[in-house]
Enzyme design. Structure first.
Site, PDB file in Angstrom:
ATOM      1  N   GLU A 166       0.808  -1.220   0.000  1.00  0.00           N
ATOM      2  CA  GLU A 166       0.000   0.000   0.000  1.00  0.00           C
ATOM      3  C   GLU A 166       0.842   1.271   0.000  1.00  0.00           C
ATOM      4  O   GLU A 166       0.411   2.311  -0.492  1.00  0.00           O
ATOM      5  CB  GLU A 166      -0.962   0.012   1.192  1.00  0.00           C
ATOM      6  CG  GLU A 166      -2.093  -1.018   1.083  1.00  0.00           C
ATOM      7  CD  GLU A 166      -1.731  -2.361   1.697  1.00  0.00           C
ATOM      8  OE1 GLU A 166      -0.530  -2.603   1.985  1.00  0.00           O
ATOM      9  OE2 GLU A 166      -2.652  -3.179   1.899  1.00  0.00           O
TER      10      GLU A 166
ATOM     11  N   PHE B  38     -11.535  -7.223  13.678  1.00  0.00           N
ATOM     12  CA  PHE B  38     -10.441  -7.663  12.803  1.00  0.00           C
ATOM     13  C   PHE B  38     -10.123  -6.574  11.771  1.00  0.00           C
ATOM     14  O   PHE B  38     -11.011  -6.061  11.105  1.00  0.00           O
ATOM     15  CB  PHE B  38     -10.829  -8.967  12.095  1.00  0.00           C
ATOM     16  CG  PHE B  38      -9.773  -9.439  11.128  1.00  0.00           C
ATOM     17  CD1 PHE B  38      -8.533  -9.851  11.584  1.00  0.00           C
ATOM     18  CD2 PHE B  38     -10.021  -9.452   9.771  1.00  0.00           C
ATOM     19  CE1 PHE B  38      -7.547 -10.270  10.693  1.00  0.00           C
ATOM     20  CE2 PHE B  38      -9.049  -9.879   8.869  1.00  0.00           C
ATOM     21  CZ  PHE B  38      -7.805 -10.286   9.338  1.00  0.00           C
ATOM     22  N   GLN B  39      -8.876  -6.243  11.651  1.00  0.00           N
ATOM     23  CA  GLN B  39      -8.378  -5.204  10.734  1.00  0.00           C
ATOM     24  C   GLN B  39      -9.040  -3.848  10.972  1.00  0.00           C
ATOM     25  O   GLN B  39      -9.236  -3.071  10.051  1.00  0.00           O
ATOM     26  CB  GLN B  39      -8.517  -5.647   9.268  1.00  0.00           C
ATOM     27  CG  GLN B  39      -7.555  -6.789   8.939  1.00  0.00           C
ATOM     28  CD  GLN B  39      -7.446  -7.080   7.449  1.00  0.00           C
ATOM     29  OE1 GLN B  39      -8.372  -6.851   6.685  1.00  0.00           O
ATOM     30  NE2 GLN B  39      -6.303  -7.630   7.051  1.00  0.00           N
TER      31      GLN B  39
ATOM     32  N   LYS C 229     -17.571  -0.767   5.773  1.00  0.00           N
ATOM     33  CA  LYS C 229     -18.012  -1.775   4.807  1.00  0.00           C
ATOM     34  C   LYS C 229     -19.529  -1.781   4.633  1.00  0.00           C
ATOM     35  O   LYS C 229     -20.033  -1.871   3.513  1.00  0.00           O
ATOM     36  CB  LYS C 229     -17.522  -3.148   5.267  1.00  0.00           C
ATOM     37  CG  LYS C 229     -17.718  -4.255   4.235  1.00  0.00           C
ATOM     38  CD  LYS C 229     -17.038  -5.549   4.677  1.00  0.00           C
ATOM     39  CE  LYS C 229     -17.081  -6.580   3.562  1.00  0.00           C
ATOM     40  NZ  LYS C 229     -16.369  -7.822   3.933  1.00  0.00           N
TER      41      LYS C 229
ATOM     42  N   MET D 257      24.032   9.228   2.622  1.00  0.00           N
ATOM     43  CA  MET D 257      23.960  10.519   3.299  1.00  0.00           C
ATOM     44  C   MET D 257      24.304  10.369   4.783  1.00  0.00           C
ATOM     45  O   MET D 257      24.975  11.221   5.366  1.00  0.00           O
ATOM     46  CB  MET D 257      22.574  11.151   3.124  1.00  0.00           C
ATOM     47  CG  MET D 257      22.498  12.589   3.619  1.00  0.00           C
ATOM     48  SD  MET D 257      23.654  13.696   2.774  1.00  0.00           S
ATOM     49  CE  MET D 257      22.621  14.357   1.467  1.00  0.00           C
TER      50      MET D 257
END
Lengths: 570, 184
Positions: free
Chosen positions: A49, A111-112, A161, A475
């Protein structure tokens, strides 16, 4: 017309003219992925993602249009937090759609589940948790309005959802009033009084500098900038976020200011009597030690975001406006500074004494990273877009690539997000398929997000990636060498692990390696001859190379360190 | 909150350069978190904060924030607040132009000896007894922050079981700049 919330979401995105979504499905966003099949909108299926977010940013930076990313709830949402934070720092217009667990499950540690609107509150311009399917069109339209107006930025829309599954009677806001944003007023009338006061300052200026920031690109003011600069003869510096806003080939362009800026750009600012800041925000990487930054300069600060005024540096005159409108007003009034001949003589002396330099390219030892970038640039067709990660390679790319037009430099400025380059290059190529897109990357950055080359190959997005492989987090290594007595702590990466050529090939790309000058030119030529698949070149570069000039963190810009080759003459 | 003082009762240590911001916000879930989060992440100090629905229109709430104008320039605080999309209007009330009021509730332990003198304190301060039992009284004062400070000092001579202050709300004195008004 009855639609599900999911259908309404996709239709709303179509209404906003979205041509591509970068995303990855999952449980909570599942309902939305079904109507996507029937939509004209292209979906680019990423492998992580974070890639979706940076691709959307790259798309936005290259096209000027908002980038759109869509992910699921929980870890899907948290994985895109870094790009959201990055876009927030760089004022990049982004609309991020996240799935959320069903309304009834919110707050139950389902969940999630995660509180993504809470998590991103401080790094979005605004965010919405949609409470009903009826509200989806308004939330989407408001998200695009907020993301793209005023000072642009990321907006997140979180959709439970059950809301996506429930139905609504289709409607779409027809005007801004219907967006119901009583506290959002991005546009204000130009303050003509402030414009006049600024003109009075310009008229008195003997050593003015146009300090051009990312806001100049955001307000599409390049043409106005050029007209104003050429009419007045005022020298121009472009910050890391503004590269491409003014042609590097233009004789009035002094280059980039700041920590790794051109000596002439840094010094002109230090010695100026009037700083004309156009969509810049006096970032610490530009100012160095603030009390000694441009100590004798009056400041005209033009910004669409009035919270930038007096935040770091007091403005003599502040003008809340987009940059283009102010430049047009100044041109209409024929604002002119004093005769700048003496000023230019000084500047030209600095330019002559301290141009960008690096050690002579040689076949002894490893490649000079600066030479690699210059060689890619020389072989590149005009209009090539360059993306980069963050670190030494980014600074060298900004220094040694010559940017001639807006939208050709795609990088992570304020946040300094390693791993930005590859996915941002992919997003830029999706937005500008007509352009060649090079990603100048470091080996450390490449390892963070390289998996998106699988996306690039699978989706037919033929970018070119140049890894400046010096086997170090370069760097950090540079700072440890210069400021920590060469005590190198956890910066060595190995040039051979991973094998970048095999890795590229495993991802369906062409993998090449260059260890000397001849191989370097050959690899660049090969890469330029391939137009159908992504190409990755592993350039073996010298880890002892450091980025110069340099102003140490917290030091005054007066204490700029030039390249060792130039030190005796200073 | 970044207040160096404990938040509870901090109004009695109001900073010299404090300002009162009357902030009109959309009455939406999470708005208070947006405002409080902004103060926290920008390092601005809140000395007190009171929030309730504004006037008659249920869409808006008014947040009265006492800010420490020494922690950050007031201009920065106001402009950063103004960038919050749910913030509709902000008015900055200088203390001299503001009518400030606060509510104090305190439950004090009493016995035969102390009850009479406590009643004197109640009488002179303008507080009221709102609850009583055998060993304690609860008193209430609605007044200026200074009056609440004064009462709190008087109560130091007694055993306080619990003391709550609401944080102040404010309106401009008549004839002074208006507070943020609700848009039509």
């Amino acid at each position: 017309m009855q639609l599900t919330g999911a259908q309404a979401l996709i239709k709303s995105l179509e209404m906003e003219g979205v041509e591509v979504i970068f995303g990855l499905p999952g449980g909570a966003i599942l309902p939305v992925y079904d109507p996507l099949i029937d939509s004209s909108i292209r979906h680019v299926l990423v492998r992580h993602e974070q890639g979706a977010g940076h691709m959307a940013e790259g798309y936005a930076l290259a096209t000027g249009r908002p980038g759109v990313a869509m992910v699921t709830s929980g870890p899907g949402a948290t994985n895109i937090v870094t790009p959201i934070g990055n876009a927030h720092m760089d004022s990049t217009p982004l609309v991020v759609i996240t799935g959320q667990v069903s309304s009834a499950a919110i707050g139950t540690d389902a969940f999630q589940e995660c509180d993504i609107t809470g998590i991103t509150m401080g790094i979005t311009k605004h965010n919405f948790l949609v409470k009903s399917a009826h509200e989806i069109p308004r939330a989407v339209a408001a998200a695009f309005h907020i993301a793209t107006t005023g000072r642009p930025g990321p907006v997140l829309v979180d959709i439970p959802k059950d809301i996506a599954q429930s139905t609504m009677e289709w409607w779409y806001p027809e005007n801004i009033e219907e967006l119901d944003l009583p506290g959002y007023h991005p546009v204000v009338e130009l303050d003509t009084n402030a414009v006049e006061r600024a003109i009075a300052l310009i008229k008195l200026a003997e050593r003015p500098v146009l300090y051009v920031g990312g806001g100049t690109l955001k307000s599409h003011a390049s043409a106005q900038l050029r007209a104003f600069a050429e009419r007045t003869g005022i020298p121009v510096v472009t910050t890391l976020m503004a590269r491409g806003a003014f042609p590097d080939s233009h004789p009035q362009h002094l280059g980039m200011p700041g920590m790794h800026g051109m000596y002439s750009a840094v010094t002109a600012i230090q010695k100026s009597d009037l700083l004309i800041s156009l969509g810049a925000r006096f970032d610490d990487r530009v100012t160095g030690k603030i009390p000694s930054f441009a100590p004798n300069a009056k400041v005209i600060h033009v910004d669409i975001d009035k919270a930038e005024f007096n935040k770091v540096r007091a403005a003599t005159v502040a003008i809340r406006s987009n940059v283009a409108a102010v430049l047009e007003a100044w041109d209409a009034a024929e604002a002119m500074p004093q005769n700048l001949e003496v000023w230019w003589k000084e500047i030209d002396a600095w330019r002559e004494a301290y141009p960008l330099v690096y050690d002579e390219p040689s076949d002894e030892g490893l490649l000079r990273p600066q030479f690699v970038i210059e060689s890619i640039a020389q072989a590149a067709q005009p209009g090539t877009i360059v993306a980069s990660g963050v670190g030494q390679h980014q600074m060298w790319a900004s220094q040694f690539w010559k940017f001639e037009e807006p939208g050709t430099w795609v990088n992570s400025g304020g946040a300094g997000t390693m791993g930005f380059g590859v996915p941002a290059a992919i997003g830029a190529k999706v937005g500008r398929p007509d352009r060649v897109v090079w990603c100048i990357d470091g080996d450390g950055c490449f390892q963070m997000t390289a998996q998106e080359l699988v996306t690039a190959r699978a989706e037919g997005i033929p970018i070119k990636v140049a890894i400046l492989n010096n086997a170090y987090l370069g760097m950090v290594r540079q700072w440890q060498e210069m400021f920590y007595d060469e005590r190198y702590s956890e910066v060595y990466l190995s040039p051979d692990l991973p094998d970048y050529v095999k890795w590229a090939e495993a991802m369906g790309c062409v993998g090449l390696r260059a260890t000397n000058i001849e191989e370097m030119h050959a690899a660049i030529a090969t890469a330029n001859s391939i137009h159908d698949v992504p190409v990755v070149i592993d350039f073996r570069t010298d880890s002892s190379e450091k980025v110069f000039p340099m102003v140490a963190a917290g030091a005054s810009n007066d204490d700029i360190m030039v390249h060792p080759l130039q030190r005796e003459s200073k | 909150m970044n207040s160096p003082e404990p938040f509870l009762g901090a109004t009695s240590h109001t900073p010299v350069r404090h300002h009162i911001l009357s902030v009109l916000v959309e009455n939406k879930a999470g708005v208070l978190a947006r405002v409080a989060g902004l103060f926290a992440r920008r390092g601005f100090n809140i000395y007190s904060l009171a929030v309730a629905p504004a006037e008659t229109k249920a869409r808006f709430s008014r947040i009265t924030i006492v800010v420490d104008a020494e922690s950050a320039p007031l201009e920065q605080i106001v402009e950063q607040l103004d960038k919050l999309v749910n913030v509709v209007a902000i008015s900055d009330l200088a203390p001299k132009d503001a009518l400030e009021r606060e509510l104090l509730l305190a439950t004090i332990k009493t016995n035969v000896d102390s009850r009479t003198s406590l009643l004197d304190v109640v009488g002179t301060s303008g507080a009221a007894i709102v609850d009583v039992d055998a060993g304690s009284v609860t008193l209430m004062l609605a007044g200026t922050p200074a009056a609440c400070d004064e009462l709190e000092r008087e109560l130091e001579n007694y055993t306080t079981i619990e003391l709550h202050r609401t944080g102040r709300v404010a309106l401009p004195r008549l004839g002074k700049a208006a507070t943020a008004t609700i848009p039509d």
